[in-house]
Design a protein around this motif. Structure first.
Motif, PDB file in Angstrom:
ATOM      1  N   PRO A   1       0.711  -1.302  -0.082  1.00 36.69           N
ATOM      2  CA  PRO A   1       0.006  -0.005  -0.018  1.00 36.69           C
ATOM      3  C   PRO A   1       0.809   1.360   0.125  1.00 36.69           C
ATOM      4  O   PRO A   1       0.217   2.355  -0.498  1.00 36.69           O
ATOM      5  CB  PRO A   1      -0.821  -0.138   1.247  1.00 36.69           C
ATOM      6  N   LEU A   2       2.112   1.242   0.655  1.00 36.19           N
ATOM      7  CA  LEU A   2       3.003   2.276   0.655  1.00 36.19           C
ATOM      8  C   LEU A   2       3.888   2.254  -0.453  1.00 36.19           C
ATOM      9  O   LEU A   2       4.976   3.241  -0.371  1.00 36.19           O
ATOM     10  CB  LEU A   2       3.255   2.546   2.084  1.00 36.19           C
ATOM     11  N   ALA A   3       3.870   1.630  -1.630  1.00 30.13           N
ATOM     12  CA  ALA A   3       4.881   1.676  -2.595  1.00 30.13           C
ATOM     13  C   ALA A   3       5.169   2.820  -3.167  1.00 30.13           C
ATOM     14  O   ALA A   3       6.260   3.078  -3.815  1.00 30.13           O
ATOM     15  CB  ALA A   3       4.568   0.504  -3.572  1.00 30.13           C
ATOM     16  N   GLY A   4       3.973   3.754  -3.363  1.00 29.43           N
ATOM     17  CA  GLY A   4       3.992   5.033  -4.071  1.00 29.43           C
ATOM     18  C   GLY A   4       5.054   5.777  -3.231  1.00 29.43           C
ATOM     19  O   GLY A   4       5.724   6.689  -3.733  1.00 29.43           O
ATOM     20  N   VAL A   5       5.067   5.768  -1.840  1.00 32.66           N
ATOM     21  CA  VAL A   5       5.954   6.589  -0.970  1.00 32.66           C
ATOM     22  C   VAL A   5       7.385   6.379  -1.346  1.00 32.66           C
ATOM     23  O   VAL A   5       8.249   7.207  -1.541  1.00 32.66           O
ATOM     24  CB  VAL A   5       5.670   6.468   0.548  1.00 32.66           C
ATOM     25  N   GLU A   6       7.764   4.890  -1.473  1.00 32.28           N
ATOM     26  CA  GLU A   6       8.994   4.544  -1.861  1.00 32.28           C
ATOM     27  C   GLU A   6       9.288   5.049  -3.155  1.00 32.28           C
ATOM     28  O   GLU A   6      10.645   5.248  -3.553  1.00 32.28           O
ATOM     29  CB  GLU A   6       9.143   3.154  -1.637  1.00 32.28           C
ATOM     30  N   PHE A   7       8.596   4.953  -4.199  1.00 33.90           N
ATOM     31  CA  PHE A   7       8.890   5.205  -5.624  1.00 33.90           C
ATOM     32  C   PHE A   7       9.122   6.842  -5.353  1.00 33.90           C
ATOM     33  O   PHE A   7      10.258   7.173  -6.135  1.00 33.90           O
ATOM     34  CB  PHE A   7       7.452   5.306  -6.262  1.00 33.90           C
ATOM     35  N   GLN A   8       8.405   7.923  -4.744  1.00 32.71           N
ATOM     36  CA  GLN A   8       8.784   9.142  -4.503  1.00 32.71           C
ATOM     37  C   GLN A   8      10.295   9.290  -3.947  1.00 32.71           C
ATOM     38  O   GLN A   8      11.038  10.120  -4.435  1.00 32.71           O
ATOM     39  CB  GLN A   8       7.730   9.877  -3.689  1.00 32.71           C
ATOM     40  N   ARG A   9      10.352   8.527  -2.892  1.00 28.11           N
ATOM     41  CA  ARG A   9      11.698   8.794  -2.037  1.00 28.11           C
ATOM     42  C   ARG A   9      12.852   8.475  -3.101  1.00 28.11           C
ATOM     43  O   ARG A   9      14.061   8.833  -3.011  1.00 28.11           O
ATOM     44  CB  ARG A   9      11.561   7.704  -0.962  1.00 28.11           C
ATOM     45  N   LYS A  10      12.704   7.101  -4.081  1.00 32.22           N
ATOM     46  CA  LYS A  10      13.754   6.932  -5.071  1.00 32.22           C
ATOM     47  C   LYS A  10      14.294   8.081  -5.866  1.00 32.22           C
ATOM     48  O   LYS A  10      15.561   8.301  -5.854  1.00 32.22           O
ATOM     49  CB  LYS A  10      13.286   5.601  -5.567  1.00 32.22           C
ATOM     50  N   TRP A  11      13.335   8.768  -6.406  1.00 30.75           N
ATOM     51  CA  TRP A  11      13.711   9.769  -7.390  1.00 30.75           C
ATOM     52  C   TRP A  11      14.003  11.037  -6.673  1.00 30.75           C
ATOM     53  O   TRP A  11      15.018  11.747  -7.116  1.00 30.75           O
ATOM     54  CB  TRP A  11      12.465   9.928  -8.436  1.00 30.75           C
ATOM     55  N   GLU A  12      13.650  11.199  -5.422  1.00 29.97           N
ATOM     56  CA  GLU A  12      14.263  12.384  -4.647  1.00 29.97           C
ATOM     57  C   GLU A  12      15.620  12.212  -4.063  1.00 29.97           C
ATOM     58  O   GLU A  12      16.505  13.076  -4.315  1.00 29.97           O
ATOM     59  CB  GLU A  12      13.162  12.640  -3.437  1.00 29.97           C
TER      60      GLU A  12
END
Length: 525
Positions: free
Chosen positions: A379-390
């Motif tokens: 459910p929180l995969a989108g958070v980790e996706f954001q963090r990766k590119w930031e």
């Protein structure tokens, strides 16, 4: 009163001419118009040789029924009732509700609850807006990030350090209440009728502070530096919250109005069994052009007219690679600013003051992302996706909170930039000219490339080789949705997910309206 649409004034006409133009349109004398007020004002710039203002005006006029019958085919209608009616609760029947977060959703949920006499307790992990502004200025000047007091966290939420746009696509009578409360708190009255109202970060800071003072005057309580760190749950019901890992506050109604960047709190909610689902969002860059170019593109020979101010734009397109791109949160006469909330990450945002008088225009240039892009069903995969590119953006920018930037001309030929051209990047704390493809997914870079060429056909000069793109923009909306039922409650009774962070809004007005709606549900049950 009657509402009369399509009253046109040239740029040279004074608004005092409105009464005369109404009389002409309705074939009546000016003397029969007892009073009038502007309901809506917009700019018609479809023909660049005839840029003018268009008004809808509410009039108090003699022989109203006859005029209505005669001119209804011209769009004249009776003015609908827009007054918001407060459904007062009974404070004796309620324990004090707790609101988590003081962005637009939490602010208006708290205000509405206070107006109902329920004396809410509002918890904000960040600082008051004045103290917060000092921390943000230190970050922009010296690259010293306070992870609890920044563009994302603190009184007013992320929108406080933006253009302060008050446009929305939702059709809800509560929108009017939000605007009226803003005016009562110090916003200019013109926001009630402008087609594209905005406050600007400078005025919005004072407005937010004044609404907080109203909440306190009505018996509410606002606690800064108070982070929600745990939920106390018994029999699938909320019975209390923990603040800063120490203080326990007993309560049976908690409005979760976190904003889209409270990632640590998202994880805590997930671990406590709150039902959360993935949600699509967008990722991209901030693009800057000379404001003069945008003015000339939108207003032609009338560009620079003092009545028009700085022009804006809104662009979108579905590209032949199957992706969509669009501009978002366009800031006329604004600047690009650092909006990170976690260490060693870069996030961009746009900001304008009320005057919108800076040299550059900027906007987010974004590509839609779906949960299928996350690479995980968590459910929180989108958070980790954001963090990766930031994190990648931080590294590509040099590891000192300077943002990676690139000229559009270099980006289009896949060549790293080594210096800027005639257009100066405005990002604070500063930029490193480089290759943005190093910190964006390949499909995002490809889509931006195509979008630049497409948008250049709509605004001549959009793909100006010297235009500056700064990365990365990842916080356009929340990457999650906290599930709620028809009573606005989560799967844990007494928990009310609210606003943009919970996945139910997309801007200042829609978040504020959602806050009001949830406050109403808290009272009505």
């Amino acid at each position: 009163m009657l509402r009369v649409p399509e009253i046109k004034l040239s740029l040279d006409q004074d608004e005092k001419s409105i009464k005369k133009e109404i009389a002409k349109k309705l074939h009546i004398s000016e003397e029969t118009i007892k009073d009038y007020r502007i309901f809506k004002k917009s700019i018609d710039a479809r023909k660049k040789n005839d840029v003018h203002f268009v008004y809808a005006v509410d009039i108090d006029v003699e022989d109203e029924e006859r005029i209505l019958r005669k001119h209804s085919k011209k769009g004249v209608i009776k003015v609908p009732e827009l007054k918001y009616v407060l459904n007062n609760g009974n404070p004796k029947d309620f324990t004090r509700p707790v609101v988590v977060g003081l962005g637009p959703a939490g602010l208006f949920a708290g205000l509405t609850l206070a107006q109902m006499g329920l004396k809410p307790i509002i918890l904000e992990r960040g600082k008051s807006v004045d103290e917060r502004a000092k921390d943000i200025e230190l970050f922009w000047e010296a690259g010293k990030l306070n992870t609890e007091s920044n563009v994302q966290f603190g009184e007013g939420g992320a929108g406080t350090f933006s253009d302060g746009k008050l446009t929305t696509l939702i059709k809800d009578p509560r929108c009017r209440k939000v605007l009226e409360e803003f005016v009562a708190a110090g916003a200019p009255e013109e926001i009630l009728y402008l087609n594209k109202p905005h406050i600007g970060t400078d005025i919005l800071r004072e407005v937010v502070k004044n609404i907080r003072k109203t909440i306190i005057f009505l018996g509410g309580e606002v606690r800064f530096n108070s982070k929600l760190t745990d939920l106390l749950i018994e029999d699938q019901k909320i019975v209390g919250v923990k603040i800063n890992d120490s203080e326990i506050l007993k309560c049976d109604k908690v409005l979760i109005a976190l904003g889209h960047s409270a990632r640590d709190t998202f994880y805590m909610l997930y671990e406590k069994g709150i039902e959360i689902k993935q949600k699509g969002f967008s990722i991209g860059v901030r693009i800057e052009h000379p404001q003069k170019l945008i003015n000339e593109s939108q207003y032609g020979e009338f560009a620079g007219h003092q009545k028009l101010g700085a022009a804006d734009y809104k662009l979108s397109g579905h590209l032949d690679n199957g992706r969509s791109a669009y501009t978002f949160c366009m800031c006329p006469g604004g600047v690009v600013v650092g909006a990170a909330s976690e260490e060693n990450m870069i996030v961009t945002n746009g900001m304008s003051y009320h005057a919108r008088d800076k040299e550059n225009a900027n906007s987010a240039l974004l590509v839609g992302i779906t949960p299928e892009d996350f690479g995980s069903e968590h459910p929180l995969a989108g958070v980790e996706f954001q963090r990766k590119w930031e994190k990648l953006a931080f590294e590509v920018g040099g590891g000192n909170y300077k943002a990676p930037a690139q000229k559009v001309g270099d980006f289009l030929i896949n060549k790293p930039s080594t210096s800027h051209g005639d257009i100066l990047p405005s990002f604070r704390p500063g930029v490193k000219m480089t290759d943005l493809r190093l910190c964006l997914p390949d499909y995002v870079s490809e889509t931006i490339n195509r979008a630049l060429l497409l948008f250049d056909k709509k605004i001549k000069g959009y793909a100006n080789p010297d235009a500056i793109m700064t990365g990365v923009e990842t916080r356009s909306s929340s990457p999650i949705r906290i599930q709620r039922d028809e009573n606005m409650q989560a799967n844990i009774r007494g928990i009310y997910p609210v606003g943009e962070g919970a996945g139910y809004a997309g801007g200042i007005i829609s978040a504020a309206v959602d806050g009001i709606r949830v406050a109403e549900k808290v009272v009505s049950g």
